[in-house]
Motif scaffolding. Structure first.
Motif, PDB file in Angstrom:
ATOM      1  N   GLU A 160      -8.264 -26.588 -62.947  1.00  0.00           N
ATOM      2  CA  GLU A 160      -8.891 -27.831 -63.414  1.00  0.00           C
ATOM      3  C   GLU A 160      -8.507 -28.996 -62.497  1.00  0.00           C
ATOM      4  N   ILE A 204     -14.479 -22.662 -58.190  1.00  0.00           N
ATOM      5  CA  ILE A 204     -15.397 -22.263 -59.275  1.00  0.00           C
ATOM      6  C   ILE A 204     -15.400 -20.733 -59.405  1.00  0.00           C
ATOM      7  N   TYR A 224     -11.895 -19.376 -60.636  1.00  0.00           N
ATOM      8  CA  TYR A 224     -11.666 -19.826 -62.014  1.00  0.00           C
ATOM      9  C   TYR A 224     -12.586 -19.054 -62.958  1.00  0.00           C
ATOM     10  N   SER A 225     -13.817 -18.787 -62.521  1.00  0.00           N
ATOM     11  CA  SER A 225     -14.751 -18.046 -63.386  1.00  0.00           C
ATOM     12  C   SER A 225     -14.252 -16.611 -63.581  1.00  0.00           C
ATOM     13  N   LYS A 237     -11.781 -16.815 -66.270  1.00  0.00           N
ATOM     14  CA  LYS A 237     -12.470 -16.971 -67.564  1.00  0.00           C
ATOM     15  C   LYS A 237     -12.988 -15.620 -68.062  1.00  0.00           C
ATOM     16  N   GLY A 269     -18.916 -17.751 -71.147  1.00  0.00           N
ATOM     17  CA  GLY A 269     -18.367 -19.026 -70.688  1.00  0.00           C
ATOM     18  C   GLY A 269     -18.331 -19.094 -69.171  1.00  0.00           C
ATOM     19  N   ALA A 270     -17.964 -17.977 -68.535  1.00  0.00           N
ATOM     20  CA  ALA A 270     -17.884 -17.933 -67.066  1.00  0.00           C
ATOM     21  C   ALA A 270     -19.260 -18.147 -66.462  1.00  0.00           C
ATOM     22  N   THR A 302     -21.941 -19.696 -67.858  1.00  0.00           N
ATOM     23  CA  THR A 302     -22.354 -21.087 -68.076  1.00  0.00           C
ATOM     24  C   THR A 302     -21.667 -22.004 -67.064  1.00  0.00           C
ATOM     25  N   PHE A 303     -20.375 -21.756 -66.869  1.00  0.00           N
ATOM     26  CA  PHE A 303     -19.556 -22.551 -65.949  1.00  0.00           C
ATOM     27  C   PHE A 303     -20.113 -22.487 -64.523  1.00  0.00           C
ATOM     28  N   ARG A 309     -23.557 -24.268 -64.157  1.00  0.00           N
ATOM     29  CA  ARG A 309     -23.455 -25.730 -64.063  1.00  0.00           C
ATOM     30  C   ARG A 309     -23.166 -26.150 -62.615  1.00  0.00           C
ATOM     31  N   ALA A 310     -22.263 -25.405 -61.956  1.00  0.00           N
ATOM     32  CA  ALA A 310     -21.927 -25.729 -60.563  1.00  0.00           C
ATOM     33  C   ALA A 310     -23.115 -25.480 -59.645  1.00  0.00           C
TER      34      ALA A 310
END
Lengths: 238, 238
Positions: free
Chosen positions: A149, A172, A175-176, A179, A188-189, A191-192, A195-196
């Motif tokens: 983060e 990204i 981190y994904s 997740k 969640g991964a 969607t994350f 977004r990027a």
């Protein structure tokens, strides 16, 4: 390129895989002139831990190949013993590298370099989470989340690079993976990542080959996760 | 494949590059069942020394890339220091591997396996000769010659394999490099190779892919040496 004696020695030591010397020089010397070299060397130390992690996965996968006669001879205990040794190395060396970053690297960093360091720390905490259990695992995951983060926030503040910055996209990506694999949250991964990717699209910026490659991997991961395949090992090595 | 616990541990340790454990197990355990694994592991230990030798060459080649300002900063001394460390490692580790072969491997060997071990010892002595001077260099060259000669004689006695045996051809290759590079005798090296290639031709045997590859390298080396290029690094890794 102007380079100091210590920096040159660290560079040569890295090129022949003498990581003990790299760590010693990074700890003891401030005379580097070139800050990007420092980050390159720390990245290389992280890569060494990544290769220990690969070794651990290789050895663990040997368990599945054992037949009943192997089991009776106690070959499982051989595998377990080596896995324990490798796990210990990963724990010890990741601690060393994180300490090195905190005590000897961050002080020379601008925000973008700090984002790089936090991504590395996130990666190392993710590796630690993979091989720990219970509350230790939870606190490693929590630390990894916090570092990723931080890295994203710092990378976003570098407005001339964001959102197509390879470092940002690499964070990204890794981190994904956390997740999905460790927080058990593929939706969640996805969607994350989406977004990027949307921010990349909306920016209309020209992508570097490295960013293009990362975007390809991110899209591949989404496809695999949508198909329910969770064991995905592609991540960003920088 | 039936395999003992010790042999299995050695095999796994080798696969993750933990050579200290490989050496320890080869030294302490006789319980291998499978002798070919022993040779594979010793070959891997030799390869590790070969990669130290490659590192040494890489670092030495950095000297040529230094510009005058680097020289004034004393970067040459950094290179020299690392070269000394690598040379010491090559000397120490080659000694360990030769002792291991003599004390813990040869006793289990048939003649063809002995030829393999002698080739390895010839390679290691050649590496030692490359980084020593004066009488030490001479005695390393002499030892390398003796080991290669022993290997060739043993390999020739395996009449069902000679003269197209990859081990035999690999020994011819590495020994010819010693003749050219260290004995400074490219003409002798070429004659030596041509004699081996003639025996291959006259045998009319079908070549394995490995033997075919070795014959290609041998012919390439002859071409390069005839053109006067002496610095040739291709050798046989088995």
């Amino acid at each position: 390129m102007t380079i100091s004696k210590a920096a040159y020695k660290a560079k040569l030591s890295d090129s022949i895989g003498n990581y003990e010397d790299v760590i010693q020089i990074l700890t003891e010397s401030s005379d580097f002139h070139d800050s990007s070299l420092r980050l390159l060397l720390v990245g290389s130390l992280r890569n060494r831990i990544t290769s220990l992690r690969t070794s651990l996965r290789t050895i663990k996968s040997c368990k599945e190949k054992l037949d009943p006669s192997d089991l009776s001879k106690g070959l499982t205990s051989v595998i377990n013993e080596i896995c324990e040794e490798l796990s210990k190395l990963i724990m010890d060396e990741s601690e060393d590298v994180i300490r090195l970053i905190d005590d000897n690297i961050l002080m020379y960093c601008n925000d973008h370099d700090k984002a790089f360091c936090n991504k590395l720390k996130g990666d190392l905490m993710r590796y630690r989470a993979e091989i720990t259990t219970g509350s230790e695992r939870s606190s490693n995951i929590k630390a990894s989340v916090a570092f990723y983060e931080d890295s994203l926030q710092l990378a976003r503040s570098c407005t001339e690079k964001y959102p197509i910055d390879p470092l940002y996209l690499g964070t990204i990506l890794n981190y994904s993976i956390l997740k999905c694999d460790l927080l058990n949250n593929p939706e969640g991964a996805i969607t994350f990542i989406n977004r990027a990717l949307l921010a990349v699209k909306e920016s209309n910026e020209t992508l570097s080959p490295q960013s293009e490659q990362l975007i390809k991997i991110l899209n591949d991961n989404i496809s695999k996760w949508e198909q329910g395949s969770k064991n995905l090992f592609t991540s960003a090595f920088f």
